[in-house]
Design an enzyme around this catalytic site. Structure first.
Site, mmCIF file in Angstrom:
data_model
loop_
_atom_site.group_PDB
_atom_site.id
_atom_site.type_symbol
_atom_site.label_atom_id
_atom_site.label_comp_id
_atom_site.label_asym_id
_atom_site.label_seq_id
_atom_site.Cartn_x
_atom_site.Cartn_y
_atom_site.Cartn_z
ATOM 1 N N CYS A 228 -1.552 7.803 -1.391
ATOM 2 C CA CYS A 228 -1.784 7.768 0.048
ATOM 3 C C CYS A 228 -2.620 8.960 0.505
ATOM 4 O O CYS A 228 -3.346 8.885 1.470
ATOM 5 C CB CYS A 228 -0.445 7.734 0.776
ATOM 6 S SG CYS A 228 -0.557 7.398 2.538
ATOM 7 N N ARG B 81 -8.689 8.372 3.491
ATOM 8 C CA ARG B 81 -9.592 7.244 3.247
ATOM 9 C C ARG B 81 -10.230 6.770 4.550
ATOM 10 O O ARG B 81 -11.462 6.592 4.625
ATOM 11 C CB ARG B 81 -8.808 6.095 2.604
ATOM 12 C CG ARG B 81 -9.577 4.782 2.468
ATOM 13 C CD ARG B 81 -8.649 3.645 2.094
ATOM 14 N NE ARG B 81 -7.592 3.424 3.072
ATOM 15 C CZ ARG B 81 -7.728 2.757 4.196
ATOM 16 N NH1 ARG B 81 -8.901 2.246 4.516
ATOM 17 N NH2 ARG B 81 -6.712 2.592 5.017
ATOM 18 N N ARG B 82 -9.432 6.571 5.580
ATOM 19 C CA ARG B 82 -9.963 6.138 6.868
ATOM 20 C C ARG B 82 -10.832 7.222 7.491
ATOM 21 O O ARG B 82 -11.910 6.947 8.031
ATOM 22 C CB ARG B 82 -8.818 5.777 7.821
ATOM 23 C CG ARG B 82 -8.144 4.451 7.511
ATOM 24 C CD ARG B 82 -6.944 4.219 8.400
ATOM 25 N NE ARG B 82 -6.334 2.906 8.162
ATOM 26 C CZ ARG B 82 -5.072 2.630 8.378
ATOM 27 N NH1 ARG B 82 -4.248 3.578 8.831
ATOM 28 N NH2 ARG B 82 -4.601 1.421 8.148
ATOM 29 N N ARG C 9 0.739 10.441 13.609
ATOM 30 C CA ARG C 9 1.979 10.055 12.931
ATOM 31 C C ARG C 9 2.820 9.156 13.820
ATOM 32 O O ARG C 9 2.602 9.039 15.022
ATOM 33 C CB ARG C 9 2.781 11.312 12.547
ATOM 34 C CG ARG C 9 2.098 12.131 11.486
ATOM 35 C CD ARG C 9 2.124 11.429 10.143
ATOM 36 N NE ARG C 9 1.139 11.979 9.239
ATOM 37 C CZ ARG C 9 0.421 11.270 8.391
ATOM 38 N NH1 ARG C 9 0.570 9.971 8.331
ATOM 39 N NH2 ARG C 9 -0.442 11.851 7.594
ATOM 40 N N LYS D 172 0.817 -1.213 0.000
ATOM 41 C CA LYS D 172 0.000 0.000 0.000
ATOM 42 C C LYS D 172 0.855 1.269 0.000
ATOM 43 O O LYS D 172 0.363 2.348 -0.316
ATOM 44 C CB LYS D 172 -0.960 0.012 1.188
ATOM 45 C CG LYS D 172 -0.305 0.153 2.553
ATOM 46 C CD LYS D 172 -1.376 0.226 3.635
ATOM 47 C CE LYS D 172 -0.773 0.431 5.019
ATOM 48 N NZ LYS D 172 -1.821 0.554 6.059
ATOM 49 N N ASP D 173 2.151 1.145 0.347
ATOM 50 C CA ASP D 173 3.041 2.310 0.329
ATOM 51 C C ASP D 173 3.558 2.636 -1.065
ATOM 52 O O ASP D 173 4.069 3.742 -1.292
ATOM 53 C CB ASP D 173 4.251 2.078 1.244
ATOM 54 C CG ASP D 173 3.890 2.111 2.721
ATOM 55 O OD1 ASP D 173 2.832 2.674 3.054
ATOM 56 O OD2 ASP D 173 4.662 1.567 3.528
ATOM 57 N N ARG E 30 2.172 5.374 17.887
ATOM 58 C CA ARG E 30 0.744 5.711 17.846
ATOM 59 C C ARG E 30 0.004 5.133 19.051
ATOM 60 O O ARG E 30 -0.847 5.806 19.654
ATOM 61 C CB ARG E 30 0.130 5.191 16.543
ATOM 62 C CG ARG E 30 0.693 5.852 15.302
ATOM 63 C CD ARG E 30 0.020 5.337 14.044
ATOM 64 N NE ARG E 30 0.771 5.735 12.854
ATOM 65 C CZ ARG E 30 0.323 5.639 11.620
ATOM 66 N NH1 ARG E 30 -0.881 5.160 11.387
ATOM 67 N NH2 ARG E 30 1.061 6.022 10.586
#
Length: 296
Positions: free
Chosen positions: A239, A129-130, A147, A84-85, A153
């Site tokens: 992203c 997106r989230r 971040r 996904k990166d 996190r």
């Protein structure tokens, strides 16, 4: 003895994921000496680009560029990425060699340590997106960017900076932190990032890799990646873009669910298509075309 140097980001999760690939290669090909090469990427050491972007929830390519440079100058033989990166547009000199078996593609809700129910309404996450999909699920909630690596996190969560976090389920599982999950979101609730849970092995064009690739190539992950990345590419996904895609396989059939939003125009669109898995790329492109027509 043959040497295979695998490059990884320096984060705990990235190193754990690269070791999964190394273990698979080592078991199948003991004739190789495997070397792990940790590399700091710009996204790991400098948060400034996030503050400079128009969307504080992310940028594509910040976690891959230095690994690709190490491939090009010969410091490593393979780069292991979270798929996904990787930007949808790939450098022809640096092809994707294989997709490793997929972890859980879903997103998950994490609560502070020792807490069983969400108290408050400040949710931390790392992508538009989230954020956009979470706002549909948690009425009145405030969603803020968060971040740092997974451990950072979670520390911020436990310190009370957030009421909850939305994180990738696969990342938590690979770090042995599945106990922190309070809730798994179905694909219909939050469509995951394209490629979420898949590890991608990137190499140099022209290198001979056939003698060890069999140890890591997963056809299911490869077909899902093909559909999801085709969908993302057709929408210009990155992203920082509110794009989600998740392919689910059942035998020779693939169901692809996609999400696309534009906050300025005020729409969020979810749609799905089902087709044959061997037409994965076409399925992704067709679903993107369907969503774009609805968006006009």
């Amino acid at each position: 003895m043959k040497i295979l140097r695998l490059g990884s980001r320096k984060s705990e999760l990235a190193l754990a994921q690269t070791r999964l690939v190394m273990d698979a290669v080592g078991r199948a090909h003991p004739e190789y000496r495997l070397e792990l090469v940790p590399i700091a990427t710009r996204g790991d050491v400098d948060m400034k680009p996030f503050s400079e972007t128009s969307d504080a929830f992310g940028l594509k390519g910040l976690f891959t560029r230095e690994l690709e440079e190490a491939l090009l100058d010969g410091r490593i033989d393979v780069a292991v990425h979270s798929l996904k990166d990787l930007p949808a547009a790939q450098d022809e000199r640096l092809p994707l060699l294989a997709c490793f078996r997929r972890g859980d593609p879903r997103d998950a809700l994490a609560l502070p340590a020792g807490v069983s129910a969400m108290n408050g309404a400040v949710i931390g996450c790392s992508s538009a997106r989230r954020r956009l999909q979470a706002l549909d699920l948690f009425a009145g909630a405030e969603v803020r960017p968060v971040r740092g690596n997974v451990g950072t996190r979670l520390r911020k969560l436990d310190e009370g900076q957030f009421s909850a976090l939305i994180l990738a389920a696969a990342g938590l599982a690979r770090l042995g932190l599945s106990a922190r999950v309070s809730r798994y979101f179905s694909v219909d609730e939050i469509v995951p990032a394209p490629g979420q849970g898949i590890l991608a092995c990137q190499g140099r064009a022209g290198d001979k890799n056939e003698d060890w690739l069999d140890a890591i190539f997963d056809p299911d992950a490869a077909d899902c990646a093909r559909a999801e990345r085709a969908f993302s590419a057709a929408l210009g996904g990155g992203c920082a873009s509110p794009v989600g895609a998740c392919a689910q396989l059942r035998g020779g059939e693939m169901k692809l669910t996609g999400f696309f939003a534009d906050e300025h125009k005020g729409f969020k669109i979810r749609a799905s298509l089902t087709g044959r898995r061997e037409e994965a790329r076409m399925l992704g492109e067709t679903l993107a075309e369907k969503i774009l027509k609805e968006a006009r």
